[in-house]
Design an enzyme around this catalytic site. Sequence first.
Site, PDB file in Angstrom:
ATOM      1  CE1 TYR A  64      -3.197  -2.794  -0.018  1.00  0.00           C
ATOM      2  CE2 TYR A  64      -3.936  -2.143   2.156  1.00  0.00           C
ATOM      3  CZ  TYR A  64      -4.057  -2.953   1.046  1.00  0.00           C
ATOM      4  OH  TYR A  64      -5.046  -3.910   0.994  1.00  0.00           O
ATOM      5  CE  LYS A  96       1.016 -17.605  -2.887  1.00  0.00           C
ATOM      6  NZ  LYS A  96       0.179 -18.801  -2.750  1.00  0.00           N
ATOM      7  CG  ASP A 127      -2.300 -20.181  -0.829  1.00  0.00           C
ATOM      8  OD1 ASP A 127      -1.469 -19.915   0.063  1.00  0.00           O
ATOM      9  OD2 ASP A 127      -2.041 -20.952  -1.760  1.00  0.00           O
ATOM     10  CG  ASP A 135      -7.241  -4.506   3.692  1.00  0.00           C
ATOM     11  OD1 ASP A 135      -8.251  -4.499   4.408  1.00  0.00           O
ATOM     12  OD2 ASP A 135      -7.071  -3.723   2.741  1.00  0.00           O
ATOM     13  CG  ASP A 184     -12.460  -6.783   5.761  1.00  0.00           C
ATOM     14  OD1 ASP A 184     -12.245  -6.292   6.889  1.00  0.00           O
ATOM     15  OD2 ASP A 184     -12.730  -6.082   4.770  1.00  0.00           O
TER      16      ASP A 184
END
Length: 362
Positions: free
Chosen positions: A141, A192, A224, A248, A252
Amino acid sequence: MTSKIAILAGDGIGPEIIAAAEKVIECLRQDFAFAAELEPAAIGGAGYDQHGQPLPEQTLDICKQADAILFGAIGGPQYDGLAGELRPEKGLLNLRSSLSLFSNLRPAILYPQLASASSLKSELVAGLDIMIVRELTGGIYFGGPRGIREREDGSREGFNTMVYAEHEIERIARSAFDIARLRNRGLCSVDKANVLEVSELWREVVDRVAEDYADVTVSHLYVDNAAMQLVRAPRQFDVIVTGNLFGDILSDTAAMLTGSIGMLPSASLDENGKGMFEPVHGSAPDIAGNNLANPLATILSLAMMLRYSLQQPQLAELIEAAVGAVLDQGLRTADIAAGASSVGTREMGDAVVAAIRAAGGR
Ligand code: NAD
């Protein structure tokens, strides 16, 4: 000592949910000798409307001088056409990075009274209590270079950079290990590393920091798999630490395990424990101004503020117990009512205040 609290209501439902939390603060001041000075300031779309900037200079000054910040929500369709730097989200991102709020704590707790609200079977989620620690001021970001450019063949490409310096990984890892020590001493680091070099370094640094925390059990998962495990068997997790982008998304996902985004608080801390406290949800323009928003995530964010920044754990517990009490009474805002009768934002806030007063014997 009087605590200085910056109050950033923002846009959409922000002013409604913050008003409910302010009533709780007022109750603590009147009945529990909580010494606090509140400083309201504009942010997001409201910052743009009032001062032409999503993070006006005076707002940043107020936040810098405050001991803690209570934040509502920002954004709305009326601001969607603004240029990048003027967009409401930019105000929030800039505030987090200006204050070096690098450690984002996102608890996902399933209140037993709301077990049926989860999209998963109750037996999978009953008693769920996960803390996701998300790195907040680095990663893709904020990384550069970034942009949209023209390719040789005249078509365009968009590009961003996921970058983490060693010290950024180390401080978020330490923050997460410290939190794991206060809980069940289990830490799962999510990356990852099978594809990304930035994740290879992340994993190496987390393992190095782990040597200082022999009492915490560490595991690693690819993002994942972590997403899959969160919906398959979420109670296996105690604390999850991960980077900005993965955090992020996973936070959620964890939010939905609990049934309502309207119940979830969060904290963003700097290295000294000063923090900004805000609900996980956004400005909910679809219900703004209608006394429909659930104020509990904001009220629980206030509880986190009292615990993590203002060293008032008893007041934090008082608020959390009051939230449990209003749920026990059967009070629900529409988002957690599952079609049954519901109360409004103001009524829910007032019920929490009444429960706090009842617990305090007044
Ligand atoms: P959102 O969280 O605002 O809303 C998603 C859904 O959840 C909506 O149906 C909404 O009505 C509902 N909801 C959210 N909070 C609720 C509450 N307290 N009580 C009851 N229902 C609630 O996410 P979105 O719709 O994707 O985004 C709306 C705006 O919010 C956008 O402008 C977005 O950029 C912004 N946003 C801001 C933040 C923030 O301020 N931290 C975070 C996410 C999104």
